[in-house]
Design a protein around this motif. Structure first.
Motif, short mmCIF file in Angstrom:
data_model
loop_
_atom_site.label_atom_id
_atom_site.label_comp_id
_atom_site.label_asym_id
_atom_site.label_seq_id
_atom_site.Cartn_x
_atom_site.Cartn_y
_atom_site.Cartn_z
N TYR A 25 0.84 -1.18 0.00
CA TYR A 25 0.00 0.00 0.00
C TYR A 25 0.88 1.24 0.00
N LEU A 32 -4.30 -2.84 8.96
CA LEU A 32 -4.59 -3.48 7.68
C LEU A 32 -5.54 -4.64 7.94
N SER A 72 1.89 -6.22 3.69
CA SER A 72 1.27 -7.28 4.48
C SER A 72 1.28 -8.56 3.66
N CYS A 89 -7.14 -7.57 0.65
CA CYS A 89 -6.59 -6.79 1.74
C CYS A 89 -7.16 -5.38 1.63
N VAL A 91 -6.76 -1.30 3.41
CA VAL A 91 -6.05 -0.39 4.28
C VAL A 91 -7.01 0.68 4.74
#
Lengths: 113, 116
Positions: A25, A32, A72, A89, A91
């Motif tokens: 990111y 996260l 991550s 994922c 953020v």
């Protein structure tokens, strides 16, 4: 503009194998989230990582967070067919109204016999 | 655990009509809710942030007059797709943010909108 990049976007793996999904990111964030989505369904929360170095495990899935690298990982151990799904994922940068989530494009995982 | 209820699960409407989607937090108060749109095999795109008692904050490129959001109470946000067109067909997902450690985001089951 916040960017959340996942790779790979598609992953076909055999049962019993290990693999890692990566999430990068572009902005500072100390939290996260990982979610799972089955076809036609909404999101299921997997992990919330709240600090640098955080590691969480649930069954065959383990997630980690490196806020300095803005990275991550979601590691899959000894994959089974039931893990076939799309993994996102997300953020959560701070906005005026508080934290909001920006999602990666998702990794479509297919576990084959 | 916390649950977000979203209705309807699916809706088919004719072009030009309006459709309302409800999102309720069932056992917690959500001052902030979010509306996402997801096209097939794509990611969730944040459309707007819904704040209880105030105007929604729309993401760039989202038409606020087309996607009307109302957050009249701490447990209910609604998204109305006005004058729907086939290109509005999509999967719409709401999310409610629960305060506390995290914070935690809870998601509704989504609404499949098909505009004919």
């Amino acid at each position: 503009e916040l960017k959340v990049e996942q790779n790979p976007l598609f992953l076909s793996m055999q049962e019993g194998k290990n693999y890692t999904i990566y999430c990068n990111y572009s902005t500072t964030s100390d939290r996260l989230y990982w979610y799972r989505q089955d076809p036609g369904k909404s999101l299921e929360s997997l992990f919330v990582l709240l600090s640098n170095g955080a590691v969480k495990q649930e069954g065959r899935l383990m997630a980690s967070l490196d806020t300095k690298a803005r990275l991550s990982t979601l590691h899959i151990t000894a994959a089974v067919h039931d893990l076939s799904a799309t993994y996102f994922c997300a953020v959560g940068p701070w906005k005026d109204s508080g934290y909001a989530l920006n999602f990666g494009k998702g990794t479509s995982l297919l576990v084959t016999p | 655990g916390a649950v977000v209820s979203q209705h309807p699960s699916w809706v088919i409407c004719k072009s030009g009509t309006s459709v309302k989607i409800e999102c309720r937090s069932l056992d917690f108060q959500a001052t902030t809710m979010f509306w996402y749109r997801q096209f097939p095999k794509q990611s969730l795109m944040l459309m707007a942030t819904s704040n209880e008692g105030s105007k929604a904050t729309y993401e760039q490129g989202v038409e606020k007059d087309k996607f009307l959001i109302n957050h009249a109470s701490l447990t209910l946000s609604t998204l109305t797709v006005t004058s729907a067109h086939p290109e509005d067909s999509s999967f719409y997902i709401c999310s409610a943010r629960e305060s506390g450690l995290g914070p935690t985001f809870h998601f509704g089951n989504g609404t499949r909108l098909t505009v004919t």
